[in-house]
Design an enzyme around this catalytic site. Sequence first.
Site, short mmCIF file in Angstrom:
data_model
loop_
_atom_site.label_atom_id
_atom_site.label_comp_id
_atom_site.label_asym_id
_atom_site.label_seq_id
_atom_site.Cartn_x
_atom_site.Cartn_y
_atom_site.Cartn_z
N CYS A 111 100.70 50.96 -79.22
CA CYS A 111 101.80 50.62 -80.14
C CYS A 111 103.15 50.61 -79.43
O CYS A 111 103.45 49.68 -78.72
CB CYS A 111 101.79 51.53 -81.36
SG CYS A 111 102.85 50.86 -82.67
N HIS A 146 96.47 50.94 -83.44
CA HIS A 146 96.35 52.40 -83.25
C HIS A 146 94.88 52.83 -83.23
O HIS A 146 94.36 53.30 -84.23
CB HIS A 146 97.08 53.14 -84.37
CG HIS A 146 98.56 53.16 -84.22
ND1 HIS A 146 99.23 54.15 -83.52
CD2 HIS A 146 99.51 52.30 -84.64
CE1 HIS A 146 100.53 53.91 -83.54
NE2 HIS A 146 100.73 52.78 -84.21
N GLU A 176 93.68 55.38 -82.04
CA GLU A 176 93.52 56.84 -82.17
C GLU A 176 93.37 57.30 -83.61
O GLU A 176 93.01 58.45 -83.84
CB GLU A 176 94.70 57.56 -81.48
CG GLU A 176 95.99 57.67 -82.29
CD GLU A 176 96.78 56.36 -82.38
OE1 GLU A 176 96.34 55.34 -81.85
OE2 GLU A 176 97.86 56.39 -83.02
#
Length: 261
Positions: A119, A222, A224
């Site tokens: 990001c 993202h 994660e």
Amino acid sequence: MGMHGDTHPFIGLTSWTRRVRSGVKDRFNESVPRGYTQGVEAASGLPVLFPNSDNLSLAPEYVARVDGLLLTGGDDIHPRHYGEAPHPRIDLVDERRDAFEIALLRAARERGMPVLGICRGIQLINVALGGDLYQDIPSQKESSVGHAQKTLREGPWHEIEVRPGTRLAEILGETRAAVNSYHHQACRRVAKGLAVTATTADGIVEAVEDPGHPFFVAVQWHPEVLEGGGAASSQRLFAAFVAAAREFRLLSSKGRSARPA
Ligand code: MN
């Protein structure tokens, strides 16, 4: 030294500085969302948090002690870094973080170290290498794809097309993927030396890499936080990054002191 220390590479994670109320004074916390540390640990890496130091000369010292650098998500980069004044829609900026992350990235590039950008990380990489950004996609780019997700961030929001033959395509094992999206900025002019590896239907850059580097990969989404259907490809991305860091460690002097099993 046991096998554990020899085979688990250290991954430096850049952090967010947050102002928090504490008693009568505001204080500052430096932290990262847990998804990053868990993503690295799940891939058998050892996450290490880097502060946003005022002392830029420390950046090479930090980088020298890890095996990979993960540039995490966060607020907007000050547009001075690509020669522009702030757009009215620009969000929070943290110039300490901008400066220290650029210094960390330079040090990692000098060492040929594996780098993963997520990001803000892809934007930081593009700016540091000479590219620029849309400061605010909704007001600067015609788009039929919304990049501000209105559903839970753990689920997918838009599709991306991944360029075949790239490192990213090899890692993900697919040329179409559904990813999450919560960014109002994006790479505009892509820095020389970087290849665009994924885009949305509106032409927004969703991933870049340095084709001349063993692992220099950045994504706009993202991984994660993705769960469910997106979790497997996210795990592959973290696994490929940590594996590259392990390889880098073994080839560097840090790994040479390890005794063969
Ligand atoms: Mn997006």
